[in-house]
Write a protein that holds these residues in place. Structure first.
Motif, short mmCIF file in Angstrom:
data_model
loop_
_atom_site.label_atom_id
_atom_site.label_comp_id
_atom_site.label_asym_id
_atom_site.label_seq_id
_atom_site.Cartn_x
_atom_site.Cartn_y
_atom_site.Cartn_z
N UNK A 170 0.86 -1.19 0.00
CA UNK A 170 0.00 0.00 0.00
C UNK A 170 0.89 1.23 0.00
N UNK A 171 0.39 2.34 -0.54
CA UNK A 171 1.14 3.59 -0.53
C UNK A 171 0.91 4.30 0.80
N UNK A 172 1.96 4.44 1.57
CA UNK A 172 1.95 5.14 2.85
C UNK A 172 3.19 6.03 2.89
N UNK A 173 3.30 6.92 3.89
CA UNK A 173 4.53 7.70 4.01
C UNK A 173 5.77 6.81 4.10
N UNK A 174 5.62 5.60 4.67
CA UNK A 174 6.75 4.69 4.83
C UNK A 174 7.14 4.01 3.52
N UNK A 175 6.17 3.83 2.62
CA UNK A 175 6.48 3.11 1.37
C UNK A 175 6.69 4.05 0.18
N UNK A 176 6.51 5.35 0.37
CA UNK A 176 6.76 6.30 -0.72
C UNK A 176 8.25 6.26 -1.07
N UNK A 177 8.55 6.02 -2.35
CA UNK A 177 9.93 5.85 -2.82
C UNK A 177 10.67 4.76 -2.05
N UNK A 178 9.93 3.69 -1.76
CA UNK A 178 10.53 2.52 -1.11
C UNK A 178 11.68 1.98 -1.94
N UNK A 179 11.51 2.02 -3.27
CA UNK A 179 12.56 1.58 -4.18
C UNK A 179 13.19 2.80 -4.83
N UNK A 180 14.40 3.12 -4.39
CA UNK A 180 15.13 4.27 -4.92
C UNK A 180 16.47 3.82 -5.48
N UNK A 181 17.38 4.77 -5.61
CA UNK A 181 18.69 4.50 -6.22
C UNK A 181 19.43 3.38 -5.48
N UNK A 182 19.47 3.45 -4.16
CA UNK A 182 20.19 2.46 -3.37
C UNK A 182 19.60 1.07 -3.56
#
Length: 272
Positions: A170-182
């Protein structure tokens, strides 16, 4: 009519639930959302008006799981690209060295093992895939055994081992951009990222760079931000990406089931 309205059915994020609408409906008791995701709703605002909120997670799970597997298979077998070659008026022969990826026996990492994630695992088991998963809460040993899934405490471990990574959170503040550059750099250079959750779960700028520079092999997205993407967006110019128009639950059967579940939620709320 405003005093007569006791319930709202939100379909595809419409109508927009804001303070003005809530103030105009003094007898509103419940808002029923179509589908599971409620990131477009201000739950604190709705609650402050004494209005109940309901979603429809059961109706969407099978159709969304099907979409996830369809994206995985289509990307691995390069179906869209292959179709374009097969029907092109310029095609004179099929290249012998035109290769896709093997799905059978590959490792699938599922991030988010709720209803939909678990149904994806059941489907992946039929393809003899090795299944890893990362979730806030670990499934029971019996549930893990039923689909042959192994729990990864750290998302890093899952990303480093997986040939395909499926996002089902689900989209939450914790999962926003969960997958980024790192996180993309943790993945194998031969891996494919599949997103059937919400667009902002992936940092799209980082994804563009990763796909351009061979950090990962490919991506398959049913969701982006915004939807649709601007026609000049760099993701649309890449050959190693498959994008579909948020098809997740778009079947006649699922649409009817979603509506039935939402109506049942409305009636339950109105009946106390």
């Amino acid at each position: 009519m405003s005093k007569k309205v006791q319930a709202i059915y939100v379909w595809w994020q419409k109508p927009i639930i804001d303070r003005e609408l809530l103030e105009s409906l003094p007898n509103l008791k419940v808002i029923a959302n179509s589908g599971v995701g409620i990131d477009h709703l201000d739950l604190k605002l709705i609650s402050s008006f004494g209005v109940k909120m309901a979603n429809a997670p059961n109706a969407v799970s099978s159709s969304t799981a099907d979409t996830g597997m369809a994206l995985l298979l289509a990307s691995a077998k390069r179906l869209v690209e292959g179709c374009q070659i097969a029907v092109s008026p310029n095609t004179e022969y099929f290249a012998a060295d035109w290769m896709g990826d093997e799905v059978t026996g590959a490792t699938l990492g599922i991030i988010g093992m709720g209803r939909i994630g678990y149904k994806i695992a059941r489907r992946a088991k039929a393809f003899e895939m090795k299944i890893l998963y990362h979730n806030r809460n670990r499934r029971t040993e019996e549930e893990e055994r039923a689909v042959g899934a192994t729990y990864c405490t750290k998302i890093e471990d899952l990303l480093q081992q997986s040939d395909f990574v499926m996002l089902v959170v689900s989209l939450t503040p914790q999962t926003c951009k969960l997958i980024g550059k790192r996180e993309l750099e943790w993945m194998k250079p031969t891996a494919t990222l599949i997103n059937i959750s919400r667009g902002p779960v992936v940092d799209q700028n980082a994804l563009v760079e990763a796909l351009q520079n061979g950090v990962i092999k490919a991506a398959a997205l049913d969701v982006t931000y915004p939807e649709p993407l601007p026609r000049d967006h760099p993701l649309l110019k890449l050959k190693n990406i498959l994008i579909t128009p948020h098809l997740g639950v778009k079947t006649d059967k699922a649409t009817r089931m979603i509506t039935e579940e939402a109506v049942a939620n409305i009636l339950a709320a109105l009946n106390g």
